[in-house]
Write a protein that holds these residues in place. Structure first.
Motif, mmCIF file in Angstrom:
data_model
loop_
_atom_site.group_PDB
_atom_site.id
_atom_site.type_symbol
_atom_site.label_atom_id
_atom_site.label_comp_id
_atom_site.label_asym_id
_atom_site.label_seq_id
_atom_site.Cartn_x
_atom_site.Cartn_y
_atom_site.Cartn_z
ATOM 1 N N ALA A 74 8.367 90.289 -22.845
ATOM 2 C CA ALA A 74 8.719 91.591 -22.297
ATOM 3 C C ALA A 74 7.796 92.687 -22.804
ATOM 4 C CB ALA A 74 10.168 91.927 -22.648
ATOM 5 N N GLY A 75 7.101 92.461 -23.907
ATOM 6 C CA GLY A 75 6.175 93.454 -24.435
ATOM 7 C C GLY A 75 4.824 93.429 -23.761
ATOM 8 N N GLY A 76 4.633 92.561 -22.812
ATOM 9 C CA GLY A 76 3.361 92.449 -22.110
ATOM 10 C C GLY A 76 2.853 91.024 -22.101
ATOM 11 N N GLN A 77 2.090 90.673 -21.089
ATOM 12 C CA GLN A 77 1.548 89.330 -20.993
ATOM 13 C C GLN A 77 0.318 89.316 -20.101
ATOM 14 O OE1 GLN A 77 5.416 88.201 -19.186
ATOM 15 N NE2 GLN A 77 4.208 86.914 -17.822
ATOM 16 N N TRP A 78 -0.516 88.301 -20.300
ATOM 17 C CA TRP A 78 -1.711 88.151 -19.485
ATOM 18 C C TRP A 78 -1.359 87.518 -18.156
ATOM 19 C CZ3 TRP A 78 -6.193 90.435 -20.392
ATOM 20 C CH2 TRP A 78 -6.447 90.896 -21.685
ATOM 21 N N ARG A 79 -1.986 88.006 -17.109
ATOM 22 C CA ARG A 79 -1.773 87.496 -15.756
ATOM 23 C C ARG A 79 -3.079 86.953 -15.190
ATOM 24 N NH1 ARG A 79 3.830 87.504 -14.997
ATOM 25 N NH2 ARG A 79 4.686 89.587 -15.414
ATOM 26 N N ALA A 80 -2.952 86.077 -14.226
ATOM 27 C CA ALA A 80 -4.117 85.558 -13.493
ATOM 28 C C ALA A 80 -3.771 85.530 -12.008
ATOM 29 C CB ALA A 80 -4.490 84.162 -13.977
ATOM 30 N N PHE A 81 -4.556 86.234 -11.216
ATOM 31 C CA PHE A 81 -4.400 86.257 -9.766
ATOM 32 C C PHE A 81 -5.684 85.733 -9.119
ATOM 33 C CE2 PHE A 81 -1.524 90.320 -9.706
ATOM 34 C CZ PHE A 81 -0.508 89.600 -10.310
ATOM 35 N N ALA A 82 -5.569 85.307 -7.880
ATOM 36 C CA ALA A 82 -6.772 85.082 -7.085
ATOM 37 C C ALA A 82 -7.516 86.408 -6.992
ATOM 38 C CB ALA A 82 -6.409 84.565 -5.701
ATOM 39 N N ASP A 83 -8.820 86.366 -7.195
ATOM 40 C CA ASP A 83 -9.598 87.601 -7.261
ATOM 41 C C ASP A 83 -9.931 88.121 -5.864
ATOM 42 O OD1 ASP A 83 -10.997 89.729 -8.263
ATOM 43 O OD2 ASP A 83 -12.807 88.587 -8.764
ATOM 44 N N VAL A 84 -8.888 88.432 -5.120
ATOM 45 C CA VAL A 84 -9.087 88.933 -3.763
ATOM 46 C C VAL A 84 -7.858 89.740 -3.351
ATOM 47 C CG1 VAL A 84 -8.200 86.755 -2.802
ATOM 48 C CG2 VAL A 84 -9.566 88.273 -1.372
ATOM 49 N N CYS A 85 -8.095 90.932 -2.867
ATOM 50 C CA CYS A 85 -6.990 91.750 -2.373
ATOM 51 C C CYS A 85 -6.551 91.207 -1.014
ATOM 52 C CB CYS A 85 -7.443 93.204 -2.240
ATOM 53 S SG CYS A 85 -6.151 94.310 -1.605
ATOM 54 N N PRO A 86 -5.249 91.041 -0.776
ATOM 55 C CA PRO A 86 -4.785 90.499 0.509
ATOM 56 C C PRO A 86 -5.042 91.437 1.686
ATOM 57 C CG PRO A 86 -2.930 91.251 -0.810
ATOM 58 C CD PRO A 86 -4.131 91.318 -1.699
ATOM 59 N N HIS A 87 -5.430 92.665 1.401
ATOM 60 C CA HIS A 87 -5.657 93.622 2.477
ATOM 61 C C HIS A 87 -7.012 93.406 3.152
ATOM 62 C CE1 HIS A 87 -6.593 98.071 3.625
ATOM 63 N NE2 HIS A 87 -6.103 97.422 4.670
ATOM 64 N N ARG A 88 -8.109 93.695 2.418
ATOM 65 C CA ARG A 88 -9.446 93.572 2.984
ATOM 66 C C ARG A 88 -10.341 92.652 2.150
ATOM 67 N NH1 ARG A 88 -10.945 97.510 6.647
ATOM 68 N NH2 ARG A 88 -12.769 96.183 6.931
ATOM 69 N N LEU A 89 -9.738 91.830 1.302
ATOM 70 C CA LEU A 89 -10.433 90.786 0.545
ATOM 71 C C LEU A 89 -11.395 91.323 -0.508
ATOM 72 C CD1 LEU A 89 -11.206 88.283 3.457
ATOM 73 C CD2 LEU A 89 -9.092 88.585 2.148
ATOM 74 N N ALA A 90 -11.198 92.546 -0.947
ATOM 75 C CA ALA A 90 -12.036 93.106 -2.011
ATOM 76 C C ALA A 90 -11.718 92.407 -3.335
ATOM 77 C CB ALA A 90 -11.792 94.606 -2.142
ATOM 78 N N PRO A 91 -12.710 92.229 -4.228
ATOM 79 C CA PRO A 91 -12.455 91.587 -5.516
ATOM 80 C C PRO A 91 -11.648 92.498 -6.444
ATOM 81 C CG PRO A 91 -14.732 92.311 -5.388
ATOM 82 C CD PRO A 91 -14.144 92.532 -4.030
ATOM 83 N N LEU A 92 -10.492 92.041 -6.840
ATOM 84 C CA LEU A 92 -9.633 92.837 -7.710
ATOM 85 C C LEU A 92 -10.208 92.998 -9.104
ATOM 86 C CD1 LEU A 92 -6.177 91.386 -6.602
ATOM 87 C CD2 LEU A 92 -7.110 93.649 -6.068
ATOM 88 N N SER A 93 -11.107 92.084 -9.496
ATOM 89 C CA SER A 93 -11.729 92.188 -10.820
ATOM 90 C C SER A 93 -12.600 93.429 -10.943
ATOM 91 C CB SER A 93 -12.562 90.938 -11.120
ATOM 92 O OG SER A 93 -13.577 90.763 -10.144
ATOM 93 N N GLU A 94 -12.961 94.034 -9.807
ATOM 94 C CA GLU A 94 -13.738 95.264 -9.831
ATOM 95 C C GLU A 94 -12.838 96.493 -9.761
ATOM 96 O OE1 GLU A 94 -16.839 95.210 -6.922
ATOM 97 O OE2 GLU A 94 -17.562 93.219 -7.509
ATOM 98 N N GLY A 95 -11.540 96.264 -9.790
ATOM 99 C CA GLY A 95 -10.588 97.362 -9.743
ATOM 100 C C GLY A 95 -10.266 97.906 -11.122
#
Length: 207
Positions: A74-95
């Motif tokens: 609950a204090g925080g945790q690491w996440r892993a997503f596919a590096d692509v926004c579902p909207h226009r496929l932009a790389p989320l790693s650049e966000g």
């Protein structure tokens, strides 16, 4: 026993993995039915997203300061997503991580929580915010152990049945082991890595 923390996020996009009945697909699924260490925790910046490629899949790693309510994380945790926004496929790693601690797309500012759900679309009114899977990120199960971040390459729900590949002897402070942590980016496939780079017995003869 080694201590580790497991976090599984079940939100997936419409591009989730398909089940293929062929022998080659079964072999591929076997490779994916496993945990992989992707980074030393000390090398990750909790204030910004980081890109990583696992088995040909581009991922974005980021620290969710909200974590999961009611869990040990609950204090925080690491996440892993596919590096692509579902909207226009932009790389989320650049966000970026916004003021609410959520992952924000660099293209249109769509925002995602730790489960991969879209929580805000700046261009839409509050009444029309989408909530279905088409606006969600594909989330991977993550775990931490022995100061490393692990990602499960397959379906998140399958991760709970697969043990984390920790090294028990490293937990024995009386064993007298010298641990040398290294991380290298090499243009190798996994088999070459196993047959060459991790074959330390060839070093005194070849190098």
């Amino acid at each position: 026993l080694p201590r580790f923390s497991l976090h599984a996020s079940l939100a997936v996009s419409s591009a989730s993995a398909e089940i293929l009945p062929t022998a080659s697909a079964q072999q591929s699924l076997a490779w994916r039915n496993a945990w992989y260490p992707v980074a030393f925790l000390r090398d990750l910046d909790p204030d910004r997203p980081t890109g990583f490629t696992l088995l040909g899949d581009d991922l974005v790693l980021w620290f969710d300061r909200k974590g999961t309510a009611g869990s040990e994380a609950a204090g925080g945790q690491w996440r892993a997503f596919a590096d692509v926004c579902p909207h226009r496929l932009a790389p989320l790693s650049e966000g970026r991580l916004n003021s609410a601690g959520e992952l924000e797309c660099p293209y249109h500012g769509w925002t995602f929580d730790g489960q991969g759900r879209c929580t805000a679309i700046p261009q839409a009114s509050a009444a029309s915010q989408p909530s279905d899977r088409r606006s969600s990120c594909r989330a991977y199960a993550t775990a931490t152990g022995q100061d490393m971040l692990f990602v499960f390459a397959g379906a998140p729900e399958a991760a709970v049945a697969v043990p984390l590949p920790l090294v028990p002897v490293l937990e024995d402070t009386q064993a007298g082991w010298l641990v040398q942590d290294t991380f290298r980016d090499l243009p190798y496939d996994a088999l070459t890595l196993l047959e060459n780079v991790l074959d330390v017995s060839h070093v005194p003869f070849t190098h």
